[in-house]
Structure formats: structure tokens, C-alpha cells
Design an enzyme around this catalytic site. Structure first.
Site, short mmCIF file in Angstrom:
data_model
loop_
_atom_site.label_atom_id
_atom_site.label_comp_id
_atom_site.label_asym_id
_atom_site.label_seq_id
_atom_site.Cartn_x
_atom_site.Cartn_y
_atom_site.Cartn_z
NE ARG A 1 -3.27 0.12 2.98
CZ ARG A 1 -2.96 0.48 4.23
NH1 ARG A 1 -2.62 1.73 4.48
NH2 ARG A 1 -2.98 -0.39 5.20
CE1 TYR B 1 -16.22 9.42 -15.59
CE2 TYR B 1 -16.05 9.44 -13.22
CZ TYR B 1 -16.22 8.75 -14.39
OH TYR B 1 -16.38 7.40 -14.35
CG ASP C 1 -9.84 14.62 -14.58
OD1 ASP C 1 -9.12 14.10 -15.46
OD2 ASP C 1 -10.81 14.03 -14.06
CE LYS D 1 -12.38 6.39 -17.94
NZ LYS D 1 -12.78 7.67 -17.39
C1 LIG Z 1 -13.24 8.08 -16.13
C2 LIG Z 1 -12.94 9.40 -15.58
C3 LIG Z 1 -12.71 9.58 -14.20
C4 LIG Z 1 -12.84 8.45 -13.21
O1 LIG Z 1 -11.89 7.46 -13.42
P1 LIG Z 1 -12.08 5.94 -12.97
O2 LIG Z 1 -10.80 5.32 -13.39
O3 LIG Z 1 -13.26 5.40 -13.71
O4 LIG Z 1 -12.30 5.94 -11.50
C5 LIG Z 1 -12.39 10.84 -13.76
N1 LIG Z 1 -12.30 11.90 -14.60
C6 LIG Z 1 -12.53 11.76 -15.93
C7 LIG Z 1 -12.42 12.95 -16.80
C8 LIG Z 1 -12.85 10.52 -16.46
O5 LIG Z 1 -13.08 10.39 -17.78
#
Ligand SMILES: *Cc1c(COP(=O)(O)O)cnc(C)c1O
Length: 398
Positions: free
Chosen positions: A59, A112, A186, A211
Site C-alpha cells: 500500500r 466527470y 483532471d 482511459k
Molecule cells: C473516467 C474518468 C474519471 C474516473 O476514473 P475511474 O478510473 O473510472 O475511476 C475521472 N475523470 C474523468 C475525466 C474521467 O473520464
């Protein structure tokens, strides 16, 4: 040689020697271990106190995960990065490291869906104040900063409208008001291939590596990147004490493998998106194409300034509104109807009923998310095939 004992069960557990420095695999092995052992108590103590290197518990650190963290830090131009079990793990670990009861977060209102829920419904339960504004409106940023503001949070391009915020300008305003405010971006949609927010003045970058960074649709992962002292905070307080959102070694291995083709994939994603957008703007059945590469997009100039190109994601609104949008999606044959993005497959989804169902109709309106909005994550197929599928689906819209 280790002492292996003589009993059968003991030998099952202790026999054999772990390969050492003479073994040099080209790909990082999966260090599938929860804990790491010491020679002595004293050495263990020094390792725990940070007086000597080494690992003690996965962790807090794991070699497979650490290699990935170093790569992501390099790509973002950050001093350090912390890997997490998902993008939401990264976002919550980062925000809980910064905020607390009585503090205020200024966040964009187009986010998101789960981030919107975390800020609007989750953190507020614990005494954190949150104001949602439009961070592409610099005046709104200026007017809503407060004495207790600890963070400004935004996505650019934002999900799902591809709204663009000027990172440099937002950071200048926030830090001018109070240098301790953390500007958190983000960077999931742009990725460090297209945009490096830390160089533009942001303090932290968060990612859903589920992603484009992984890119193969087979793992969930997230990252927080920034200055080393901030990342120590995120690791030792956010992840360790608050969320426990740790990335597993298996997933780290998959992201490491995905990254080997990251640049090539991004080039193809962006080229395909460009071609699809060029087609969509000429089709009279499409009302609006939300893509920063379209010159009439309100963020076009800012995107040109801060991004290498306009990215792999777009949204569209089809004439006929919500029903037309859903008809279009239902008639796609090759493109997949799925949330998520950044995979080899072109993924298409209807925002109001899927990714942004956490928004009430009023909140959708306030965030500028039309009810008929369809988001397209352009995949790695041949552009002609993507365009042909989109065309035939549009032919079916009544
Ligand atoms: C998918 C996504 C998230 C969340 O990510 P996870 O890996 O699904 O927890 C956060 N911000 C954006 C812009 C996203 O596309």
C-alpha cells in the site's frame, strides 16, 4: 542460501531463491506481493522511518507500481506521482489531502459525473464547502475565491462538453489571491501527450489511467502528480489514511504495457478524431459538434495555446434532440455503446442517461450539458470505417 527447514509444508513455503540483480527482464515483472521481508528488526525500523530505501508493504510502495509512477511523473513533468486503484481514487485521495471541514473548494460545474457527485454530495457531508462555477469564465473564478478556499478543481477539456479552461490564467488568479490554493486539473481527456498542466501553473494533476494512458480497456487505474512534498502528503495521508485506493501490481503491469504504444495510439486517436469532426461539421443532420478543433468552439483559441492538438474525444448534438440522439446511438453497428473512453474501440454514449446521470435536469442545464448530447471517444479503427458507421446511423434517425 535461505534456511528452508525440513518439513514438507515448510519446504513448500520456503524453498527456492528469488532472482536477484543478475536477472534483467525487459518488461518489469509483476511484484505480486503484499509485504516485503527484512534481515533484522533494526533494518525494518530504518525502512519504516524512511532512513533507508526498500519496500515494506505494497500500500505504501511496490516496485512494479513505482516504476509506473516514475514514468507518469516524467510524462507530466512532475517531481513525483502516486498511483491509485482508479481515477476516482486519485481524485478523492488528492482532494482529501488538501481539504477538510471548514475549507472551501471552487470547482467547475462541468465535470466527470462521479467527481461531481463526490464534490457535491460526498465531501459536503463532512463540512467541506463547494461552489460550482464555470472556470472558463475568469471573472467567475476571481469573484468566487474565498479566505478558506483550499483548491480550485477543473477538467479541460471538460467531460462531456469539451469545454476548455485556460489553465495558466486560472492558476495565476488563484495563486494571486492566495499562493497556498492548490489548482487541481483532471488531465484525463488531454493526457500529458497533449497538455502538461503543471507547466502552466497547476499544482496537481489527476488522471483516470483507465482511459488513454492504459488504452486497452482492461484495467482501472489512476494517478496524482505534482511536487514531491505534495505527493508525499497524498501518499501518506490521502491514500494511506483516507482512501486506501492503492493500485495493484497486475494493473500496474498492464498500464506499463499500454504505455509502450501511448504516443502512437494518441497520434492515431487524434488523427481519426480530426477526420470524424471534419465530416460531422458538414452533415446537415448534426446540430452542433463539440470539439475544440472546430474554429467556432468557444475554447478553440485557448486549446490551440495549451494543447498540442485537439484531442481524441468529441460530443455531438443531433437535430431532433434527445430522441434523435438516442436513435443515432442505437443504430451504430461497429462503434460500441459504452461509457469509458480511450480504448481501441470507438465508444459512444448518451451523457444525460449514462455518464452524467448524477446530474439533475436543472444541474445538466446549469452545466451546459444538452439532453441529447452524445459523446464519442474516437478509437483506433480506420477513419473511413468510423465515418461510414456514423453516417449510416444518422441515415436511420427519423
Ligand atoms: C473516467 C474518468 C474519471 C474516473 O476514473 P475511474 O478510473 O473510472 O475511476 C475521472 N475523470 C474523468 C475525466 C474521467 O473520464
Amino acid at each position: 542460501m535461505e534456511h528452508t527447514g525440513t518439513g514438507f509444508g515448510t519446504q513448500v513455503i520456503h524453498s527456492g531463491v528469488t532472482p536477484g540483480k543478475d536477472c534483467r527482464p525487459l518488461s518489469m515483472p509483476i511484484y505480486q506481493t503484499s509485504t516485503f521481508y527484512f534481515d533484522t528488526c533494526e533494518q525494518g525500523g530504518r525502512c519504516f522511518a524512511g532512513e533507508e530505501g526498500g519496500y515494506y508493504y505494497s500500500r505504501m510502495g511496490n516496485p512494479t507500481v513505482q516504476l509506473l509512477e516514475e514514468k507518469i511523473a516524467a510524462l507530466e513533468g512532475a517531481e513525483a506521482a502516486v498511483a491509485t486503484g482508479s481515477g476516482m481514487g486519485a481524485i478523492s485521495s488528492a482532494l482529501w489531502s488538501i481539504a477538510g471541514a471548514g475549507k472551501h473548494i471552487l470547482a467547475d460545474k462541468t465535470l466527470y459525473g462521479c467527481t461531481f457527485a463526490l464534490l457535491g454530495h460526498g465531501m459536503t457531508r463532512y463540512g467541506v464547502e463547494v461552489t460550482f462555477i464555470d472556470t472558463s469564465d475568469l471573472k467567475a473564478v476571481e469573484e468566487n475565491l474565498r479566505e478558506n478556499t483550499c483548491a480550485v478543481y477543473l477538467e479541460t477539456p471538460a467531460n462531456p462538453t469539451l469545454k476548455i479552461a485556460d489553465i495558466q490564467a486560472v492558476a495565476r488568479i488563484a495563486h494571486g489571491y492566495d499562493p497556498n490554493i492548490k489548482v487541481v486539473v483532471d488531465n484525463t481527456f488531454a493526457t500529458p501527450y497533449l497538455q502538461r498542466p503543471l507547466e502552466l501553473g497547476a499544482d496537481m494533476v489527476v488522471h483516470s489511467a483507465t482511459k488513454f494512458l492504459n488504452g486497452h480497456g482492461d484495467a482501472l487505474a489512476g494517478f496524482v502528480c505534482g511536487r514531491r512534498d505534495l505527493m508525499d502528503q497524498v501518499r501518506m495521508f490521502g491514500v494511506k489514511d483516507m482512501t486506501g485506493s492503492v493500485l495493484g501490481a497486475q494493473e500496474a503491469f498492464l498500464v506499463l504495457r499500454g504505455l509502450k504504444t501511448f504516443e502512437l495510439r494518441m497520434m492515431r486517436h487524434c488523427e481519426n478524431a480530426r477526420k470524424l469532426a471534419d465530416y460531422l461539421v458538414t452533415d446537415p443532420r448534426v446540430e452542433t459538434v463539440y470539439f475544440p478543433g472546430v474554429p467556432t468552439h468557444p475554447g478553440h483559441e485557448t486549446a490551440k495555446k495549451q494543447m498540442r492538438c485537439f484531442g481524441p474525444v468529441m460530443s455531438i448534438e443531433i437535430k431532433g434532440g434527445k430522441q434523435a440522439g438516442m436513435d443515432f446511438v442505437d443504430h451504430l453497428r461497429m462503434c460500441r455503446i459504452a461509457v469509458s473512453l480511450g480504448d481501441a474501440e470507438t465508444l459512444v454514449q448518451h451523457a444525460a442517461s449514462m455518464t452524467h446521470s448524477a446530474y439533475s435536469p436543472e444541474e445538466l442545464k446549469a452545466a451546459g450539458i444538452p439532453e441529447g448530447l452524445v459523446r464519442i471517444s474516437v478509437g483506433l479503427e480506420n477513419a473511413e470505417d468510423i465515418i461510414a458507421d456514423v453516417k449510416q446511423a444518422l441515415d436511420h434517425v427519423k
